[in-house]
Design a protein around this motif. Structure first.
Motif, PDB file in Angstrom:
ATOM      1  N   SER A 100      32.071  65.640  83.209  1.00  0.00           N
ATOM      2  CA  SER A 100      30.772  65.505  81.346  1.00  0.00           C
ATOM      3  C   SER A 100      32.673  67.003  81.148  1.00  0.00           C
ATOM      4  O   SER A 100      32.923  66.510  80.188  1.00  0.00           O
ATOM      5  CB  SER A 100      29.722  66.307  80.828  1.00  0.00           C
ATOM      6  OG  SER A 100      29.285  65.422  81.202  1.00  0.00           O
ATOM      7  N   GLU A 202      33.045  59.418  79.582  1.00  0.00           N
ATOM      8  CA  GLU A 202      31.454  58.567  78.414  1.00  0.00           C
ATOM      9  C   GLU A 202      32.376  59.375  76.992  1.00  0.00           C
ATOM     10  O   GLU A 202      31.000  60.227  76.237  1.00  0.00           O
ATOM     11  CB  GLU A 202      30.372  59.851  78.764  1.00  0.00           C
ATOM     12  CG  GLU A 202      29.776  59.264  80.266  1.00  0.00           C
ATOM     13  CD  GLU A 202      28.991  59.718  81.209  1.00  0.00           C
ATOM     14  OE1 GLU A 202      28.725  60.791  80.063  1.00  0.00           O
ATOM     15  OE2 GLU A 202      28.801  59.429  82.135  1.00  0.00           O
ATOM     16  N   VAL A 208      28.541  60.596  74.526  1.00  0.00           N
ATOM     17  CA  VAL A 208      27.146  60.876  75.200  1.00  0.00           C
ATOM     18  C   VAL A 208      27.264  62.704  73.899  1.00  0.00           C
ATOM     19  O   VAL A 208      26.728  62.927  73.686  1.00  0.00           O
ATOM     20  CB  VAL A 208      27.527  61.233  76.800  1.00  0.00           C
ATOM     21  CG1 VAL A 208      26.091  62.102  77.083  1.00  0.00           C
ATOM     22  CG2 VAL A 208      26.876  59.927  77.753  1.00  0.00           C
ATOM     23  N   GLY A 209      28.633  63.306  74.635  1.00  0.00           N
ATOM     24  CA  GLY A 209      28.340  64.825  73.982  1.00  0.00           C
ATOM     25  C   GLY A 209      29.181  64.246  72.916  1.00  0.00           C
ATOM     26  O   GLY A 209      29.562  65.173  71.456  1.00  0.00           O
ATOM     27  N   SER A 211      32.645  61.245  71.016  1.00  0.00           N
ATOM     28  CA  SER A 211      32.931  60.589  71.087  1.00  0.00           C
ATOM     29  C   SER A 211      34.428  60.207  70.494  1.00  0.00           C
ATOM     30  O   SER A 211      34.267  60.644  69.953  1.00  0.00           O
ATOM     31  CB  SER A 211      32.315  59.296  70.569  1.00  0.00           C
ATOM     32  OG  SER A 211      32.233  59.418  68.925  1.00  0.00           O
ATOM     33  N   GLY A 246      32.731  55.363  80.760  1.00  0.00           N
ATOM     34  CA  GLY A 246      31.845  55.068  79.644  1.00  0.00           C
ATOM     35  C   GLY A 246      30.177  54.278  79.494  1.00  0.00           C
ATOM     36  O   GLY A 246      31.110  53.570  80.828  1.00  0.00           O
ATOM     37  N   PHE A 247      29.779  54.246  79.212  1.00  0.00           N
ATOM     38  CA  PHE A 247      29.095  53.809  78.416  1.00  0.00           C
ATOM     39  C   PHE A 247      29.347  52.283  78.404  1.00  0.00           C
ATOM     40  O   PHE A 247      29.851  52.261  76.807  1.00  0.00           O
ATOM     41  CB  PHE A 247      27.454  54.045  78.031  1.00  0.00           C
ATOM     42  CG  PHE A 247      26.983  55.129  79.672  1.00  0.00           C
ATOM     43  CD1 PHE A 247      25.582  55.202  80.452  1.00  0.00           C
ATOM     44  CD2 PHE A 247      26.751  56.157  78.968  1.00  0.00           C
ATOM     45  CE1 PHE A 247      25.983  55.519  81.088  1.00  0.00           C
ATOM     46  CE2 PHE A 247      26.737  57.587  79.892  1.00  0.00           C
ATOM     47  CZ  PHE A 247      25.580  57.322  80.582  1.00  0.00           C
ATOM     48  N   HIS A 271      30.207  52.949  83.188  1.00  0.00           N
ATOM     49  CA  HIS A 271      29.153  53.815  84.055  1.00  0.00           C
ATOM     50  C   HIS A 271      28.069  53.693  83.671  1.00  0.00           C
ATOM     51  O   HIS A 271      27.489  52.491  82.745  1.00  0.00           O
ATOM     52  CB  HIS A 271      29.175  56.081  83.166  1.00  0.00           C
ATOM     53  CG  HIS A 271      30.497  56.751  83.297  1.00  0.00           C
ATOM     54  ND1 HIS A 271      30.695  58.047  82.569  1.00  0.00           N
ATOM     55  CD2 HIS A 271      31.588  56.051  84.433  1.00  0.00           C
ATOM     56  CE1 HIS A 271      31.723  58.079  83.659  1.00  0.00           C
ATOM     57  NE2 HIS A 271      32.489  57.029  84.029  1.00  0.00           N
ATOM     58  N   TYR A 273      23.092  54.379  84.400  1.00  0.00           N
ATOM     59  CA  TYR A 273      22.488  55.159  84.541  1.00  0.00           C
ATOM     60  C   TYR A 273      21.114  54.629  84.338  1.00  0.00           C
ATOM     61  O   TYR A 273      20.341  54.701  83.152  1.00  0.00           O
ATOM     62  CB  TYR A 273      22.102  56.851  84.427  1.00  0.00           C
ATOM     63  CG  TYR A 273      23.738  57.739  85.078  1.00  0.00           C
ATOM     64  CD1 TYR A 273      22.865  57.979  85.719  1.00  0.00           C
ATOM     65  CD2 TYR A 273      24.832  58.009  84.611  1.00  0.00           C
ATOM     66  CE1 TYR A 273      24.266  59.134  86.793  1.00  0.00           C
ATOM     67  CE2 TYR A 273      25.994  58.555  85.290  1.00  0.00           C
ATOM     68  CZ  TYR A 273      25.135  59.626  86.100  1.00  0.00           C
ATOM     69  OH  TYR A 273      26.490  59.636  86.894  1.00  0.00           O
ATOM     70  N   TYR A 325      19.674  60.066  85.449  1.00  0.00           N
ATOM     71  CA  TYR A 325      20.693  60.627  84.560  1.00  0.00           C
ATOM     72  C   TYR A 325      20.684  62.064  84.515  1.00  0.00           C
ATOM     73  O   TYR A 325      19.148  62.547  85.829  1.00  0.00           O
ATOM     74  CB  TYR A 325      20.608  60.549  83.062  1.00  0.00           C
ATOM     75  CG  TYR A 325      20.342  59.981  82.511  1.00  0.00           C
ATOM     76  CD1 TYR A 325      19.838  58.707  82.120  1.00  0.00           C
ATOM     77  CD2 TYR A 325      19.482  60.840  81.659  1.00  0.00           C
ATOM     78  CE1 TYR A 325      19.204  58.405  81.163  1.00  0.00           C
ATOM     79  CE2 TYR A 325      18.480  60.475  81.026  1.00  0.00           C
ATOM     80  CZ  TYR A 325      18.034  59.382  80.325  1.00  0.00           C
ATOM     81  OH  TYR A 325      17.272  58.991  79.771  1.00  0.00           O
ATOM     82  N   ASN A 326      20.966  63.516  84.257  1.00  0.00           N
ATOM     83  CA  ASN A 326      20.419  64.619  84.286  1.00  0.00           C
ATOM     84  C   ASN A 326      20.954  65.551  86.412  1.00  0.00           C
ATOM     85  O   ASN A 326      19.566  65.876  85.959  1.00  0.00           O
ATOM     86  CB  ASN A 326      18.878  64.814  82.916  1.00  0.00           C
ATOM     87  CG  ASN A 326      19.637  65.283  81.617  1.00  0.00           C
ATOM     88  OD1 ASN A 326      20.999  65.172  81.647  1.00  0.00           O
ATOM     89  ND2 ASN A 326      18.703  65.287  80.854  1.00  0.00           N
TER      90      ASN A 326
END
Ligand SMILES: *[C@@H]1O[C@H](CO)[C@@H](O)[C@H](O)[C@H]1NC(C)=O
Ligand SMILES: *[C@@H]1O[C@H](CO)[C@@H](O)[C@H](O)[C@H]1NC(C)=O
Ligand SMILES: *[C@@H]1O[C@H](CO)[C@@H](O)[C@H](O)[C@H]1NC(C)=O
Ligand SMILES: *[C@@H]1O[C@H](CO)[C@@H](O)[C@H](O)[C@H]1NC(C)=O
Ligand SMILES: *[C@@H]1O[C@H](CO)[C@@H](O)[C@H](O)[C@H]1NC(C)=O
Ligand SMILES: *[C@@H]1O[C@H](CO)[C@@H](O)[C@H](O)[C@H]1NC(C)=O
Length: 432
Positions: A100, A202, A208-209, A211, A246-247, A271, A273, A325-326
């Protein structure tokens, strides 16, 4: 002519059976396993097993625990003998450096516009962190360590550089390549071996954070490809270009391949998760639920078909996957039970032509293959090593009449490539 193959059988419900105790034991009867040795259904890279080194530091906390300690690429203890030995045991382990915080990472080389500070907690920063910076002295140390332990390195570059935050996590504007250019130039001039340069972490789909739109991303990838071509123009081999890390989002990924065009992206990274949040109390039951594990196969299948249609020049990797995740689940992701998910997903992803599978993480979080303070291997480390040593490149179809609790995967054996397995691979190529 010899025919060697490796078969991995994973009994997902084993801990459940043990937990139920006598008197209520599930009967595990005879099963018939049929391996199709005529044709390989997929092929993986010779170094399929991969692990990640992240930038997260001791200030990265989830649910009141901070499981990263000194596992950041910026301060990982490179002189610990167990770390070196754990990597060397693979001869050679793939390592992806990224995560990240990489999209806020500066490289302290050339005309850097900012002072070189480590990542710090910052409430308004992306992921709650400030910008960080990689001093070239640390990059030298990392590469000295790599020249001794010989991993195959993928380095993931800051893909937000020069863009600005518009709203709702959407970042716009052209990528400013100058810092990455200077960093790659430095790396080339030092003769450091990089297998592949990845672009961003990502930022695909809704991100995620943050885009970035697929069209913008595709244009920037063409720019990065030119930089790699130019800076490696004297090298016999040039690193692969890997993206987007990324996802999976079908429309976004397809657009990326269409805009960047033929031969630009060598590897598409997704990715994964698929177990939910690390803190979820259902984590362990999900790991032991075959129906739950099977859901991931839809994503593997969709991505394989999308790449075949829109970018047949690219291969597919899982660029990062930690299960939960996390930072993973405490006392779960670093224990024996986690291998029921991990080994199953290695086998499942390979069936859908995933060439490389990068496990988050080598060290750090609750899902480290190694304990982050002692570097003592966790159970999944041995699962990874076993897989690496047994499972070869040709993936074979397996059928069995067992219940879904018994997971079966077969590959041609690693090492001595038998004539038959070579033939299987050749036929699979011809068919494509
Ligand atoms: C699977 O097939 C074998 C051989 O036909 C048979 O012996 C066995 O009982 C079967 N197992 C199950 C679970 O159906
Ligand atoms: C790194 O590991 C070495 C070898 O175990 C140890 O002597 C040293 O104190 C460690 N360094 C740090 C900063 O923990
Ligand atoms: C690339 O690196 C070399 C060696 O450090 C340096 O001499 C050269 O100026 C750099 N090129 C650019 C365009 O920055
Ligand atoms: C490689 O690129 C540099 C910088 O653009 C250029 O000066 C040099 O002539 C090129 N070398 C070759 C072999 O193309
Ligand atoms: C996790 O395991 C440690 C010992 O390894 C134990 O002290 C701790 O209480 C456990 N935490 C949870 C949430 O189960
Ligand atoms: C890691 O190793 C240390 C030292 O052996 C030990 O105290 C600690 O409990 C281990 N951590 C985990 C999460 O297992």
């Amino acid at each position: 002519m010899e025919f060697r193959l490796s078969l991995v059988l994973i009994l997902v419900s084993l801990p459940a059976i043990l937990a139920q105790g006598v008197g209520n034991t599930k009967q595990v009867g005879n099963v018939k396993v049929v391996v199709n040795g005529i044709l390989a259904i997929a092929q993986v890279d010779n170094n399929f097993i991969c692990a990640t080194i992240d930038w997260w530091n001791h200030e990265k906390c989830d649910y009141n625990q901070c499981p990263w300690g000194s596992a950041s690429a910026l301060n990982l203890n490179l002189s610990h003998p167990l770390l070196a030995k754990s990597i060397q045991a693979f001869n050679q382990l793939r390592i992806r450096i990224g995560g990240s915080l990489e999209d806020q990472l500066l490289y302290d080389v050339g005309n850097l516009k900012y002072p070189c500070h480590p990542f710090r907690k910052q409430s308004h920063g992306l992921f709650g962190f400030s910008r960080g910076c990689l001093p070239m002295s640390r990059w030298d140390e990392l590469n000295q360590f790599f020249s001794k332990t010989r991993p195959i390195i993928t380095f993931s570059l800051n893909a937000l550089s020069g863009r600005h935050h518009k709203s709702g996590g959407v970042w716009v504007g052209d990528w400013d390549s100058s810092n990455a250019y200077d960093f790659i130039n430095y790396t080339v001039s030092k003769g450091y071996q990089i297998d592949s340069w990845e672009f961003g972490n990502e930022l695909s789909g809704r991100g995620v954070g943050a885009s970035v739109g697929a069209e913008q991303y595709g244009k920037d990838l063409i720019k990065l490809k030119h930089i790699i071509t130019q800076l490696y123009n004297k090298s016999r081999t040039k690193p692969a270009l890997v993206a987007p890390g990324g996802f999976y989002d079908q429309a976004w990924f397809a657009k990326l391949l269409q805009v960047s065009g033929s031969g630009i992206v060598n590897v598409i990274t997704q990715h994964m998760y698929n177990l939910g949040a690390g803190v979820d109390p259902k984590l362990m039951s999900r790991i032991l639920n075959p129906g739950y594990l099977d859901r991931a196969s839809g994503t593997f299948r969709d991505l394989e078909q999308m790449v075949k249609k829109n970018g047949p020049w690219a291969s597919i990797w899982v660029g990062e996957s930690g299960g939960a995740y996390n930072s993973g689940g405490r006392n779960v992701s670093d224990t024996f039970v986690n291998s029921f998910w991990y080994l199953d997903q290695l086998g499942m992803s390979a069936k859908y032509n995933t060439r490389v599978y990068c496990r988050q993480s080598l060290v750090g979080g609750n899902y480290g293959l190694l304990n982050r303070t002692s570097f003592v291997p966790n159970p999944d480390y041995y699962s990874a090593l076993l897989w690496h040593r047994l499972m070869g490149q040709g993936v074979l179809a397996v059928n069995s009449n067992a219940s879904a609790d018994l997971r079966t995967y077969a590959h041609c054996a690693r090492g001595r490539v038998s004539l038959l397995c070579r033939k299987i691979l050749c036929q699979a190529y011809k068919r494509k």
